[in-house]
Design an enzyme around this catalytic site. Structure first.
Site, PDB file in Angstrom:
ATOM      1  N   ASN A  89      31.545  33.167  48.491  1.00  0.00           N
ATOM      2  CA  ASN A  89      30.952  32.260  47.102  1.00  0.00           C
ATOM      3  C   ASN A  89      32.003  31.192  46.952  1.00  0.00           C
ATOM      4  OD1 ASN A  89      30.097  32.261  44.267  1.00  0.00           O
ATOM      5  ND2 ASN A  89      32.112  32.933  44.221  1.00  0.00           N
ATOM      6  N   TYR A 154      27.656  17.788  49.042  1.00  0.00           N
ATOM      7  CA  TYR A 154      27.331  19.147  48.434  1.00  0.00           C
ATOM      8  C   TYR A 154      25.762  19.596  48.808  1.00  0.00           C
ATOM      9  CZ  TYR A 154      26.994  22.898  44.924  1.00  0.00           C
ATOM     10  OH  TYR A 154      26.748  24.073  44.304  1.00  0.00           O
TER      11      TYR A 154
HETATM   12  P1  NAD Z   1      34.188  27.685  40.104  1.00  0.00           P
HETATM   13  O1  NAD Z   1      35.072  26.520  40.099  1.00  0.00           O
HETATM   14  O2  NAD Z   1      34.449  28.317  38.687  1.00  0.00           O
HETATM   15  O3  NAD Z   1      34.865  28.995  41.444  1.00  0.00           O
HETATM   16  C1  NAD Z   1      34.915  28.521  42.416  1.00  0.00           C
HETATM   17  C2  NAD Z   1      36.118  29.195  43.022  1.00  0.00           C
HETATM   18  O4  NAD Z   1      36.613  28.997  44.402  1.00  0.00           O
HETATM   19  C3  NAD Z   1      37.600  28.887  42.340  1.00  0.00           C
HETATM   20  O5  NAD Z   1      38.093  29.954  41.814  1.00  0.00           O
HETATM   21  C4  NAD Z   1      38.412  28.149  43.409  1.00  0.00           C
HETATM   22  O6  NAD Z   1      39.866  28.275  43.079  1.00  0.00           O
HETATM   23  C5  NAD Z   1      37.781  28.835  44.736  1.00  0.00           C
HETATM   24  N1  NAD Z   1      38.109  27.839  45.816  1.00  0.00           N
HETATM   25  C6  NAD Z   1      37.782  26.760  46.127  1.00  0.00           C
HETATM   26  N2  NAD Z   1      38.199  26.119  47.319  1.00  0.00           N
HETATM   27  C7  NAD Z   1      38.638  27.458  47.739  1.00  0.00           C
HETATM   28  C8  NAD Z   1      39.114  27.449  49.301  1.00  0.00           C
HETATM   29  N3  NAD Z   1      39.299  26.707  49.944  1.00  0.00           N
HETATM   30  N4  NAD Z   1      39.629  28.806  49.441  1.00  0.00           N
HETATM   31  C9  NAD Z   1      39.325  29.821  48.690  1.00  0.00           C
HETATM   32  N5  NAD Z   1      38.924  29.650  47.125  1.00  0.00           N
HETATM   33  C10 NAD Z   1      38.271  28.361  46.892  1.00  0.00           C
HETATM   34  O7  NAD Z   1      32.810  27.427  40.238  1.00  0.00           O
HETATM   35  P2  NAD Z   1      31.559  28.531  40.164  1.00  0.00           P
HETATM   36  O8  NAD Z   1      30.550  27.853  39.409  1.00  0.00           O
HETATM   37  O9  NAD Z   1      31.919  30.062  40.101  1.00  0.00           O
HETATM   38  O10 NAD Z   1      30.847  28.479  41.891  1.00  0.00           O
HETATM   39  C11 NAD Z   1      30.803  29.644  42.682  1.00  0.00           C
HETATM   40  C12 NAD Z   1      30.179  29.336  43.790  1.00  0.00           C
HETATM   41  O11 NAD Z   1      28.619  28.984  42.970  1.00  0.00           O
HETATM   42  C13 NAD Z   1      30.153  27.839  44.540  1.00  0.00           C
HETATM   43  O12 NAD Z   1      29.762  28.093  45.906  1.00  0.00           O
HETATM   44  C14 NAD Z   1      29.162  26.875  43.913  1.00  0.00           C
HETATM   45  O13 NAD Z   1      28.861  25.814  44.711  1.00  0.00           O
HETATM   46  C15 NAD Z   1      28.221  27.886  43.576  1.00  0.00           C
HETATM   47  N6  NAD Z   1      27.128  27.297  42.514  1.00  0.00           N
HETATM   48  C16 NAD Z   1      27.551  27.209  41.076  1.00  0.00           C
HETATM   49  C17 NAD Z   1      26.732  26.483  40.542  1.00  0.00           C
HETATM   50  C18 NAD Z   1      26.994  26.191  38.783  1.00  0.00           C
HETATM   51  O14 NAD Z   1      26.442  25.662  38.220  1.00  0.00           O
HETATM   52  N7  NAD Z   1      28.327  26.649  38.601  1.00  0.00           N
HETATM   53  C19 NAD Z   1      25.111  26.158  40.787  1.00  0.00           C
HETATM   54  C20 NAD Z   1      24.824  26.511  42.056  1.00  0.00           C
HETATM   55  C21 NAD Z   1      25.665  26.942  42.887  1.00  0.00           C
END
Ligand code: NAD
Length: 252
Positions: A89, A154
């Protein structure tokens, strides 16, 4: 409880969707390895899980590093006794067009969003196969199923997540391993605010636009977590290679 005695790895476990999923998996009985680049935040989530009476350990790691992934998997095996569930994730976004994107930024987005999933599967699939199976859930995005503006790296990376999920499902179904993607629409996490910042937009306006979909609101991290729990559990025993959309009707 649907995940009694299961062992789960959650990457990006300290973020919005990751934290909610760690708590939801633990609430169903799973022991959780919280993996994140942010060591302090990962430990805080693990502590939160333990406070609720479940088992959790934090493993700080960069998911794009093979050495780190090997350490994560080895820790799960040594400390929890195996791996039944993986939620790949961790993710990052760069809100830029192709001419605005540096090669380094492109590679970083692919390193975290795509290579990390390959690396995790490379090292965890043999363990799951030897144990008779498992469930892997990868976080895609609505933008893995349709295009979006000013997010070339992305969109490309999430398209890759959706299709590598199908390829993994084909290869490892015979080993009892199910692989699915969960594809969120705009969910209220730090990532959305980061997007507003990168685009130079006023946060409130950006978030209002994110809510413009049939259910007329952004998603909550817990709503993505419930889809992951279902995909991780035996309730979805005939589901593999699927792209589950959880987006308040955004794609529709
Ligand atoms: P977020 O930024 O709250 O969480 C992402 C987490 O990933 C963070 O804690 C960050 O420290 C960690 N991270 C980043 N790079 C890393 C690495 N190299 N190694 C280990 N950890 C790492 O964002 P979120 O919204 O919770 O995102 C989670 C997933 O959901 C992502 O893959 C994102 O693309 C996807 N997503 C989010 C949304 C949205 O609207 N929030 C929509 C579609 C998809």
């Amino acid at each position: 409880m649907r995940l009694q005695s299961k062992k789960a790895i959650v990457t990006g476990g300290a973020g919005g969707i990751g934290r909610a999923t760690c708590l939801a998996l633990a609430a169903e009985g799973a022991a959780v390895v919280v993996v994140d680049l942010d060591a302090e935040a990962a430990e805080a989530v693990a502590a939160e899980v333990r406070d609720r009476g479940a088992t959790a350990i934090a493993v700080p790691a960069d998911v794009s590093s093979e050495t780190d992934i090997e350490r994560v998997v080895a820790t799960a095996v040594e400390q929890l006794g195996g791996v039944d569930i993986v939620f790949n994730n961790a993710g990052i976004i760069r809100r830029t067009t192709a001419p605005e994107t540096t090669v380094e930024e492109w590679d970083r987005v692919f390193g975290v969003n795509v290579r990390a999933i390959f690396l995790m599967c490379k090292h965890v699939v043999p363990i799951m196969a030897a144990a008779g199976g498992g469930s892997i859930v990868n976080t895609g995005s609505g933008w893995g199923l349709k295009g979006g503006g000013q997010a070339i790296s992305y969109c490309a990376s999430k398209g890759a997540v959706v299709n590598m999920t199908r390829a993994l499902a084909i290869d490892h179904g015979p080993q009892g391993i199910r692989v699915n993607s969960v594809n969120p629409g705009d969910v209220d996490t730090a990532m959305l605010r980061e997007e507003a910042r990168q685009l130079g937009q006023v946060e409130s306006g950006f978030l209002a636009e994110a809510a413009d979909r049939p259910l007329q609101r952004m998603g909550r991290p817990e709503e993505i977590a419930q889809a992951v729990v279902w995909l991780a559990s035996d309730e979805s025993s005939y589901v593999t290679g699927a792209a589950i959309v959880v987006d308040g009707g955004g794609i529709a």
